[in-house]
Design an enzyme around this catalytic site. Structure first.
Site, PDB file in Angstrom:
ATOM      1  N   SER A 184       0.195   6.722  32.260  1.00  0.00           N
ATOM      2  CA  SER A 184       0.424   7.669  31.194  1.00  0.00           C
ATOM      3  C   SER A 184       1.681   7.379  30.360  1.00  0.00           C
ATOM      4  O   SER A 184       1.805   7.887  29.263  1.00  0.00           O
ATOM      5  CB  SER A 184       0.559   9.078  31.779  1.00  0.00           C
ATOM      6  OG  SER A 184       1.689   9.147  32.629  1.00  0.00           O
TER       7      SER A 184
ATOM      8  N   LYS B 168      10.310   9.525  27.796  1.00  0.00           N
ATOM      9  CA  LYS B 168       8.954  10.087  27.815  1.00  0.00           C
ATOM     10  C   LYS B 168       9.017  11.594  27.588  1.00  0.00           C
ATOM     11  O   LYS B 168       9.959  12.246  28.078  1.00  0.00           O
ATOM     12  CB  LYS B 168       8.328   9.744  29.174  1.00  0.00           C
ATOM     13  CG  LYS B 168       6.873  10.102  29.358  1.00  0.00           C
ATOM     14  CD  LYS B 168       6.377   9.604  30.716  1.00  0.00           C
ATOM     15  CE  LYS B 168       4.928   9.965  30.989  1.00  0.00           C
ATOM     16  NZ  LYS B 168       4.441   9.450  32.291  1.00  0.00           N
TER      17      LYS B 168
ATOM     18  N   SER C  31       1.790   5.282  36.619  1.00  0.00           N
ATOM     19  CA  SER C  31       2.039   5.471  35.190  1.00  0.00           C
ATOM     20  C   SER C  31       3.253   4.749  34.620  1.00  0.00           C
ATOM     21  O   SER C  31       3.443   4.751  33.397  1.00  0.00           O
ATOM     22  CB  SER C  31       2.170   6.957  34.874  1.00  0.00           C
ATOM     23  OG  SER C  31       0.902   7.510  34.738  1.00  0.00           O
TER      24      SER C  31
HETATM   25  N1  GLN Z   1      -3.516   7.221  36.001  1.00  0.00           N
HETATM   26  C1  GLN Z   1      -3.190   8.111  37.046  1.00  0.00           C
HETATM   27  C2  GLN Z   1      -3.690   9.491  36.720  1.00  0.00           C
HETATM   28  O1  GLN Z   1      -4.347   9.633  35.755  1.00  0.00           O
HETATM   29  C3  GLN Z   1      -1.719   8.096  37.289  1.00  0.00           C
HETATM   30  C4  GLN Z   1      -0.962   8.905  36.322  1.00  0.00           C
HETATM   31  C5  GLN Z   1       0.508   8.905  36.566  1.00  0.00           C
HETATM   32  O2  GLN Z   1       1.045   8.092  37.319  1.00  0.00           O
HETATM   33  N2  GLN Z   1       1.183   9.864  35.952  1.00  0.00           N
HETATM   34  O3  GLN Z   1      -3.447  10.428  37.412  1.00  0.00           O
END
Ligand code: GLN
Length: 495
Positions: A157, A82, A181
């Site tokens: 994400s 990532k 995420s």
């Molecule tokens: N979807 C969550 C957010 O928008 C989690 C994101 C993540 O785990 N990086 O913060």
């Protein structure tokens, strides 16, 4: 190309093929590059791939093998990364414009560990900007599509990581999980995604979003592959002051033991009622959950109803704690200390322009929210209160794990949604409802494919949750489910 079987591409299968000399690491990397060149135009899992770096690492691995000295079982196996995890010399944009010109000056500890065991960091995977989002639609460089249905999101994400695994572009990938995420995109793409216990994997070299919640973890086509990567990256790191003083995990042995024993037999698995409330999940997800419970009982597990009473506050607490930490962490990206500088009339104007043009709308929203909840006058009402409720959420888990070995929950309320379907930010935030509590509490969880939604034919993830540091129990149970109940093996994308 001919020798690489993309249908079964995975960490363990590649390692075996390399050991049996079915192909060299250079042949594997070359075949992967060709595949990506042909098909990633329609997915956009990768922001970029440094082909020369990957091929050079493959050649070095082939040379070690030829000399009879492979460093580990996984020497020569590529892993996607990532774009918020540092790999020396490569981009670290976090899918945002402000860091687009940056090249990492050093390796993240997770990458140092992978490299020292012969793994090859491979390409930079797309994501929501600064890991803020649940759909990969917040990337400044365009979204990633779900390889199982290109009209739908891959989740986020770590959407690029999940899509790359599902498309069979990579044998596994690293993602980061702050509120789901890793697990949510894994669920949307039919992959396995592990959120390790907080402190088990070093955060050194991971661009911080919310430091008390972030963890690096694997996304992989099956549980065994996820275990192999987790074992490789875990363990104490003096460079991260929140790193637990423990040696690396050894979950692969527990997962492999499932071939001989059934770890589910006699295990007590809790179903938190709050995760199954009326109207909270689609009928397709509810059906997969029902089937999963029946299958676990058949395998000898004692499935019982339990309660995590503070669950309803998790989303609210998360969006206070995570935004507060994000507003502090992202303050350094101002065009002066870090990040792309947009010249202004004076210093303040330079800050305004660099941050104004450099950050996307969702990141700005989070910085505003975070600054607000930390500001004098509101700190006690929001931030301090949220921290207190966070403790109650953590205690819910401690309490329930006195009675249960594991918990079973959905990962998401529904299958992967269509692009643009959740344009209201609040609606998007609410879709994290089943993954967020775990990050607030700090213990570990895994998303595995639980079954298929009859209406869309898309995979539905199920989440297993374990106490702190019980990743071996967690992954053994997941492997038993995968072996005896359901496994998801999509065809390589474009085939
Ligand atoms: N979807 C969550 C957010 O928008 C989690 C994101 C993540 O785990 N990086 O913060």
């Amino acid at each position: 190309m001919a020798n690489v079987d993309f249908a079964t591409l995975g960490v363990v299968s590649c390692a075996e093929a390399l050991a049996q000399k079915k192909y060299s690491s250079r042949e594997l990397v070359s075949a992967m590059l060709e595949n990506i060149r042909r098909s990633d135009g329609r997915i956009h899992a990768f922001l970029n791939v440094d082909e020369n770096a990957a091929l050079a690492a493959a050649d070095a691995s082939d040379a070690r093998r030829a000399a009879g000295a492979p460093l580990s079982d996984f020497d020569g196996v590529p892993i996607g990364v990532k774009d918020n995890i540092s790999v020396e010399g490569e981009t670290l944009s976090c899918a945002g414009k402000i860091l687009a010109p940056v090249r990492s000056p050093y390796d993240a500890t997770a990458i140092t560990r992978l490299k020292s065991q012969g793994f090859i960091p491979f390409g930079r995977l797309n994501m929501d900007e600064f890991a803020m989002g649940s759909s990969c639609e917040n990337s400044a460089f365009g979204p990633t599509a779900n390889p199982l249905d290109v009209g739908r999101v891959p989740g986020g994400s770590s959407g690029g990581s999940a899509a790359a695994v599902a498309a069979k572009f990579v044998p596994a990938a690293l993602g980061s999980d702050t509120g789901g995420s890793i697990r949510q995109p894994a669920a949307f793409c039919g992959a396995v995604g592990l959120k390790p216990t907080y402190g088990r994997v070093s955060r050194s070299g991971l661009v911080a979003f919310a430091s008390s919640l972030d963890q690096i973890g694997p996304l992989a086509p099956c549980v065994e592959d996820a275990a192999a990567v987790f074992d490789a990256i875990s363990g104490h790191d003096p460079l991260d002051c929140t790193s637990l003083e423990l040696p690396g995990a050894k979950t692969l042995a527990a997962v492999r033991a499932v071939a001989r024993t059934n770890p589910l037999s006699g295990m007590k698995i809790g179903l938190p009622g709050e995760y199954f409330g009326a109207g909270g999940i689609s009928s397709g997800v509810a059906k997969v959950m029902d089937d999963a419970v029946a299958a676990l009982r058949k395998l000898g597990a004692d499935v019982v109803e339990v309660s995590l009473p503070h669950t309803e506050y998790a989303v609210a607490v998360y969006y206070i704690v995570a935004t507060a930490e994000a507003s502090a962490n992202l303050a350094r990206f101002d065009g002066i200390r870090y990040g792309d500088r947009k010249k202004g009339a004076d210093l303040v104007d330079t800050y305004f322009k660099s941050r104004g043009e450099g950050f996307g709308a969702e990141v700005k929203r989070r910085i505003l929210l975070g600054t607000y909840v930390l500001s004098s006058g509101y700190y006690d009402a929001y931030y301090l209160k949220a921290q207190k409720v966070r403790t109650l959420i953590r205690r819910d888990f401690e309490e329930v794990f006195r009675k249960c070995d594991l918990l079973l929950t959905p990962v998401t309320p529904d299958v992967a949604f269509r692009f643009g379907e959740k344009s209201d930010p609040l609606q998007m935030y609410l879709s994290d409802i089943f993954t967020i509590a775990l990050n607030l509490a700090g213990n570990c969880g895994v998303s595995i494919p639980g079954g298929v939604d009859a209406e869309t034919d898309l995979p539905v993830g199920i989440q297993l949750i374990a106490p702190d540091l019980a990743e071996d129990r967690l992954l053994a149970a997941a492997a038993a489910y995968e072996k005896n109940v359901f496994s998801f093996r999509p065809a390589p994308f474009g085939c």
